[in-house]
Design a protein around this motif. Structure first.
Motif, PDB file in Angstrom:
ATOM      1  N   ILE A   1       0.852  -1.207   0.000  1.00 42.51           N
ATOM      2  CA  ILE A   1       0.000   0.000   0.000  1.00 42.51           C
ATOM      3  C   ILE A   1       0.884   1.252   0.000  1.00 42.51           C
ATOM      4  O   ILE A   1       0.635   2.214  -0.735  1.00 42.51           O
ATOM      5  CB  ILE A   1      -0.950   0.009   1.230  1.00 42.51           C
ATOM      6  N   TYR A   2       1.942   1.208   0.790  1.00 43.09           N
ATOM      7  CA  TYR A   2       2.910   2.324   0.789  1.00 43.09           C
ATOM      8  C   TYR A   2       3.457   2.503  -0.620  1.00 43.09           C
ATOM      9  O   TYR A   2       3.557   3.605  -1.135  1.00 43.09           O
ATOM     10  CB  TYR A   2       4.041   2.027   1.784  1.00 43.09           C
ATOM     11  N   MET A   3       3.812   1.384  -1.239  1.00 45.72           N
ATOM     12  CA  MET A   3       4.424   1.412  -2.569  1.00 45.72           C
ATOM     13  C   MET A   3       3.471   2.028  -3.598  1.00 45.72           C
ATOM     14  O   MET A   3       3.888   2.823  -4.439  1.00 45.72           O
ATOM     15  CB  MET A   3       4.769  -0.039  -2.954  1.00 45.72           C
ATOM     16  N   CYS A   4       2.181   1.660  -3.524  1.00 48.75           N
ATOM     17  CA  CYS A   4       1.200   2.194  -4.472  1.00 48.75           C
ATOM     18  C   CYS A   4       1.072   3.709  -4.322  1.00 48.75           C
ATOM     19  O   CYS A   4       1.082   4.443  -5.314  1.00 48.75           O
ATOM     20  CB  CYS A   4      -0.177   1.559  -4.248  1.00 48.75           C
ATOM     21  N   ILE A   5       0.980   4.168  -3.071  1.00 49.68           N
ATOM     22  CA  ILE A   5       0.845   5.621  -2.842  1.00 49.68           C
ATOM     23  C   ILE A   5       2.119   6.324  -3.322  1.00 49.68           C
ATOM     24  O   ILE A   5       2.067   7.341  -3.999  1.00 49.68           O
ATOM     25  CB  ILE A   5       0.574   5.903  -1.342  1.00 49.68           C
ATOM     26  N   PHE A   6       3.260   5.734  -2.990  1.00 48.71           N
ATOM     27  CA  PHE A   6       4.560   6.290  -3.387  1.00 48.71           C
ATOM     28  C   PHE A   6       4.652   6.431  -4.916  1.00 48.71           C
ATOM     29  O   PHE A   6       4.991   7.488  -5.441  1.00 48.71           O
ATOM     30  CB  PHE A   6       5.654   5.359  -2.850  1.00 48.71           C
TER      31      PHE A   6
END
Ligand SMILES: [Zn+2]
Ligand SMILES: [Zn+2]
Length: 339
Positions: free
Chosen positions: A178-183
């Motif tokens: 999820i962090y990666m997607c937002i990033f």
């Protein structure tokens, strides 16, 4: 059953990751980081009047308690997940860099008149584009990282990276999907916006200088110190250098359990944005004694349940609490309130 497509995907991902010279984890860049680490560790030992032996050097660089740590095993799990599975399951950015870039250029043309082709030599425009896109990447990185630390809901996903209790170059991969997607979406927004402005300013679509599709300035930093940010080798930039560049020690401070270090040094290669926005902590020249992680190891720490699934529940709880309070999302992440 034919396994060959799976095997070729596996090998393709491996060679893209390790053999492409501009990749984030190329063997060449890892080797370069290794020699820089050897140089610094050897120099420190010599300065301290200690003898230099290959065995002691290797032991200093690969201490058993780090190599065999449960935290490192979890990093390895995330490395595997992000390299081989992330692309299949989550590897998309909702925002398209190209669409945004052309959209911004068209919008500027509609507002300020058609683009005028530039008379500048191609090398100059390419250099400007390379620098601008690198700065846009760094600013996008900083903002995403800042939000991840300041918004409770996002912190629960970013906390996975901070739950590492030892640092190795593998820790770089310990990031929740999820962090990666937002990033990725924030990055696409920032670089797409910058690219659109440049496209309009120069009246043409030119490309940055790159290596394996990565910005060449970013690749330079990957070779010089990005890998070393996730190690326990103390290499610090102080003075003006420490205000501009994010040395390995800067990022080690970022992982520290010491409340004085919370929410500091949020940049990637540059310390510039931290300096400008007041989140910079310049490390000292001599090693600071640091402990890593956000809290004492909880149940299921470093497991799939603890690091991949549990953040969803904790993030939902953080969101629920924020809504119940009917106030803006708390600005300080729970663990970081200890200060
Ligand atoms: Zn962080
Ligand atoms: Zn980190």
């Amino acid at each position: 059953m034919d396994f060959s497509p799976g095997i070729s995907y596996f090998l393709g991902q491996l060679s893209k990751a390790f053999l492409a010279p501009g990749s984030h984890v190329s063997l060449l860049s890892l080797l370069c980081a290794f020699f820089i680490a050897v140089f610094f560790v050897a120099a420190r030992r010599l300065r301290g009047g200690r003898r230099l032996r290959l065995r002691t050097l290797l032991r200093a660089l690969f201490p058993k308690h780090i190599v065999m740590s449960r935290s490192t095993v979890a990093d390895l799990g995330y490395f595997y997940f992000n390299l081989f599975l992330f692309g299949i399951i989550f590897g998309w950015a909702l925002l398209s860099y190209e669409v945004l870039s052309h959209g911004v250029a068209d919008l500027l043309a509609a507002t300020f008149g058609p683009r005028q082709p530039t008379a500048l030599p191609a090398a100059v425009t390419r250099t400007v584009i390379t620098v601008m896109l690198f700065l846009a990447y760094e600013l996008g990185y900083w903002l995403n990282h800042y939000l991840s630390h300041r918004v409770s809901f996002l912190w629960e996903f970013h906390k996975v990276h901070h739950s590492a209790t030892v640092l190795t170059p593998l820790t770089n991969f310990r990031v929740h999907p999820i962090y990666m997607c937002i990033f990725l979406n924030i990055l696409a927004a920032f670089t797409g916006l910058a690219s659109g402005v440049i496209e309009y300013a120069f009246g043409q679509t030119t490309h940055q200088y790159g290596l394996s599709e990565n910005n060449i300035i970013l690749v330079f930093f990957i070779y010089v110190y990005v890998h070393l940010q996730h190690t326990q080798v103390w290499i610090s930039f102080t003075g003006w250098l420490g205000r501009l560049f994010m040395s390995p020690a800067h990022h080690q401070i970022h992982h520290s359990r010491n409340p004085a270090h919370f929410n500091k040094n949020l940049g990637s290669c540059l310390a510039l944005w931290d300096w400008m926005f007041g989140t910079l902590y310049v490390p000292s020249a001599e090693p600071e004694k640091l402990e890593f992680g956000v809290e004492p190891d909880r149940a299921h720490a470093h497991t799939i349940r603890g690091e991949l699934i549990a953040p969803f529940g904790r993030a939902a709880l953080a969101l629920k609490q924020s809504i119940e309070r009917r106030s803006p999302v708390p600005l300080v992440a729970p663990e970081q309130k200890r200060a």
